[in-house]
Design a protein around this motif. Structure first.
Motif, PDB file in Angstrom:
ATOM      1  N   GLU A  36      25.673  13.404  20.447  1.00 44.18           N
ATOM      2  CA  GLU A  36      25.444  11.955  20.462  1.00 44.18           C
ATOM      3  C   GLU A  36      26.740  11.200  20.699  1.00 44.18           C
ATOM      4  O   GLU A  36      26.779  10.227  21.442  1.00 44.18           O
ATOM      5  CB  GLU A  36      24.787  11.499  19.163  1.00 44.18           C
ATOM      6  N   SER A  82      23.573  28.685  21.644  1.00 40.97           N
ATOM      7  CA  SER A  82      22.874  27.802  20.708  1.00 40.97           C
ATOM      8  C   SER A  82      22.539  28.493  19.394  1.00 40.97           C
ATOM      9  O   SER A  82      22.225  27.829  18.403  1.00 40.97           O
ATOM     10  CB  SER A  82      21.613  27.238  21.350  1.00 40.97           C
ATOM     11  N   ASP A  86      27.099  24.677  17.071  1.00 43.60           N
ATOM     12  CA  ASP A  86      26.395  23.405  16.855  1.00 43.60           C
ATOM     13  C   ASP A  86      26.165  22.623  18.141  1.00 43.60           C
ATOM     14  O   ASP A  86      25.060  22.129  18.371  1.00 43.60           O
ATOM     15  CB  ASP A  86      27.160  22.518  15.868  1.00 43.60           C
ATOM     16  N   ALA A  89      23.454  24.107  20.221  1.00 41.43           N
ATOM     17  CA  ALA A  89      22.152  23.899  19.579  1.00 41.43           C
ATOM     18  C   ALA A  89      21.675  22.459  19.790  1.00 41.43           C
ATOM     19  O   ALA A  89      20.484  22.221  20.026  1.00 41.43           O
ATOM     20  CB  ALA A  89      22.238  24.228  18.097  1.00 41.43           C
ATOM     21  N   GLN A  90      22.595  21.504  19.734  1.00 44.58           N
ATOM     22  CA  GLN A  90      22.235  20.104  19.959  1.00 44.58           C
ATOM     23  C   GLN A  90      21.753  19.879  21.393  1.00 44.58           C
ATOM     24  O   GLN A  90      20.803  19.126  21.624  1.00 44.58           O
ATOM     25  CB  GLN A  90      23.425  19.192  19.662  1.00 44.58           C
ATOM     26  N   VAL A  92      20.358  22.181  23.377  1.00 42.33           N
ATOM     27  CA  VAL A  92      19.045  22.826  23.479  1.00 42.33           C
ATOM     28  C   VAL A  92      17.970  21.928  22.860  1.00 42.33           C
ATOM     29  O   VAL A  92      16.892  21.742  23.432  1.00 42.33           O
ATOM     30  CB  VAL A  92      19.084  24.228  22.832  1.00 42.33           C
ATOM     31  N   GLU A  93      18.279  21.342  21.717  1.00 46.69           N
ATOM     32  CA  GLU A  93      17.312  20.439  21.070  1.00 46.69           C
ATOM     33  C   GLU A  93      17.069  19.201  21.940  1.00 46.69           C
ATOM     34  O   GLU A  93      15.929  18.779  22.125  1.00 46.69           O
ATOM     35  CB  GLU A  93      17.830  20.021  19.691  1.00 46.69           C
ATOM     36  N   PHE A  94      18.123  18.606  22.480  1.00 45.40           N
ATOM     37  CA  PHE A  94      17.989  17.430  23.339  1.00 45.40           C
ATOM     38  C   PHE A  94      17.107  17.737  24.547  1.00 45.40           C
ATOM     39  O   PHE A  94      16.305  16.912  24.974  1.00 45.40           O
ATOM     40  CB  PHE A  94      19.369  16.946  23.800  1.00 45.40           C
ATOM     41  N   ASP A  96      14.800  19.821  24.597  1.00 48.66           N
ATOM     42  CA  ASP A  96      13.501  20.220  24.062  1.00 48.66           C
ATOM     43  C   ASP A  96      13.161  21.670  24.434  1.00 48.66           C
ATOM     44  O   ASP A  96      12.055  21.990  24.861  1.00 48.66           O
ATOM     45  CB  ASP A  96      12.397  19.264  24.531  1.00 48.66           C
ATOM     46  N   ASP A  98      13.617  25.956  23.228  1.00 52.63           N
ATOM     47  CA  ASP A  98      13.692  26.807  22.049  1.00 52.63           C
ATOM     48  C   ASP A  98      15.017  27.567  22.045  1.00 52.63           C
ATOM     49  O   ASP A  98      15.504  27.985  23.097  1.00 52.63           O
ATOM     50  CB  ASP A  98      12.545  27.829  22.045  1.00 52.63           C
ATOM     51  N   VAL A  99      15.559  27.739  20.854  1.00 53.77           N
ATOM     52  CA  VAL A  99      16.735  28.591  20.694  1.00 53.77           C
ATOM     53  C   VAL A  99      16.288  30.015  21.008  1.00 53.77           C
ATOM     54  O   VAL A  99      15.214  30.433  20.597  1.00 53.77           O
ATOM     55  CB  VAL A  99      17.280  28.476  19.249  1.00 53.77           C
TER      56      VAL A  99
END
Length: 164
Positions: A36, A82, A86, A89-90, A92-94, A96, A98-99
């Motif tokens: 972010e 990921s 961190d 992982a962020q 991958v989440e952004f 959408d 899967d890890v």
């Protein structure tokens, strides 16, 4: 940071073109694991073709964050990062996604926008070639990327002050 070394484990730089010249600046070290924060920093400097951040995390993987016409575009050089990092992982989440599961950790593959620099002459195929060099460290891939985009000297000058 690892050990007593003064070299950063990770670093982030901001790159943009202004008056037809490349500008490359160091971003605060804290942003090297804050998606972010990276997005906010990149938004603050629009540049002629949109600005972007290049983040090298421990030479293990890299992330590109590009804001172009208000849209956030991301590229993660290795999705398997990921699992342990961190910032990855962020991303991958952004995106959408899967890890990766334990069975998927053998292979390295990028995720995100392989065409992130297509408008600048670096198409998905060339980006794929840079990312497919499994023997290359993240800093070497970023050097190849900046060389291809035409600002390797500016990039290396800034990075050398960080890790040199």
């Amino acid at each position: 940071m690892a050990g007593s070394s003064s070299e950063p484990e990770s670093y982030a730089v901001l790159a943009f073109r202004e008056d037809q010249r490349w500008q490359v600046e160091v971003l605060p070290e804290a942003l090297s694991d804050d998606l972010e924060g990276l997005i906010a920093a990149v938004r603050q400097q629009p540049g002629e073709t949109g600005s972007f951040a290049l983040v090298d995390v421990a030479d293990e993987f890299f992330v590109v964050v590009r804001i172009q016409m208000g849209q956030v575009r991301l590229l993660l050089s290795d999705v398997t990062a990921s699992v342990a990092w961190d910032l990855a992982a962020q991303v991958v989440e952004f995106l959408d996604l899967d890890v990766p599961s334990d069975g998927e950790l053998e292979d390295v593959w990028p995720v995100g926008d392989l065409g992130i620099f297509s408008d600048m002459g670096l198409d998905e195929m060339e980006m794929g070639a840079i990312l497919s060099d499994v023997d290359a460290y993240a800093d070497e891939m970023l050097s190849a990327l900046t060389r291809r985009l035409g600002f390797a000297d500016e990039y290396e000058r800034v990075v050398d002050t960080l890790v040199g």
